[in-house]
Scaffold this motif. Structure first.
Motif: not given
Length: 158
Positions: A84-89
């Motif tokens: 999971k990337t920081e900018k994407d849920w």
């Protein structure tokens, strides 16, 4: 005999599928259960790249064993841990589904190899495996899933 993936752009190649199976700690083994109902149960596999087979162990009685003795066709599904990337849920992960037939293993040397392979996936006391083998090898059933078809895909939750 086996269906093509509906969204082939998400398909993983064989090497990626093998990588995921080699790292799998758990997955769902699905069998044809009582009265034709599907039955899925969480299992810890050992994938042997050389033989292209998945190996499992379990107790000597139960629903899945009865089902596999009645119908040797099964499937196994596992997923990667995901990222999971920081900018994407959304979670991004990979899954592999294997179809094949089950064969029960009686050979004690092979059963020892299978149990060693499964426990290698989990950090444990180095004395665990020898003690478990001594006390439970004769109480354990091991079986292999001979791979007939395998698909994998990249998934982004949305």
């Amino acid at each position: 005999m086996f269906r093509e993936m509906r969204r082939p752009g998400q398909a993983l190649d064989r090497d990626d599928c093998i990588r995921i199976l080699g790292n799998a700690k758990r997955g769902t083994l699905s069998v044809l259960g009582d009265d034709g109902y599907p039955y899925g149960v969480t299992m810890s596999p050992f994938f042997d790249k050389d033989s292209n087979r998945l190996f499992f162990h379990c107790g000597k009685a139960g629903h899945k064993l009865d089902a596999m003795r009645n119908c040797d066709k099964v499937s196994f599904c596992t997923i990667s841990d995901g990222v999971k990337t920081e900018k994407d849920w959304a979670l991004r992960f990979e899954s592999v589904v294997v179809f094949g037939k089950v064969r029960f293993i009686e050979d004690l040397e092979m059963k020892t190899k299978i149990l060693s392979g499964i426990t290698a996936n989990f950090p444990a006391d180095p004395e665990f495996l020898p003690a478990a083998l001594k006390g439970h090898l004769d109480k354990t059933i091991c079986f292999e899933l001979v791979v007939e078809h395998m698909t994998g895909k990249r998934i982004r939750e949305a």
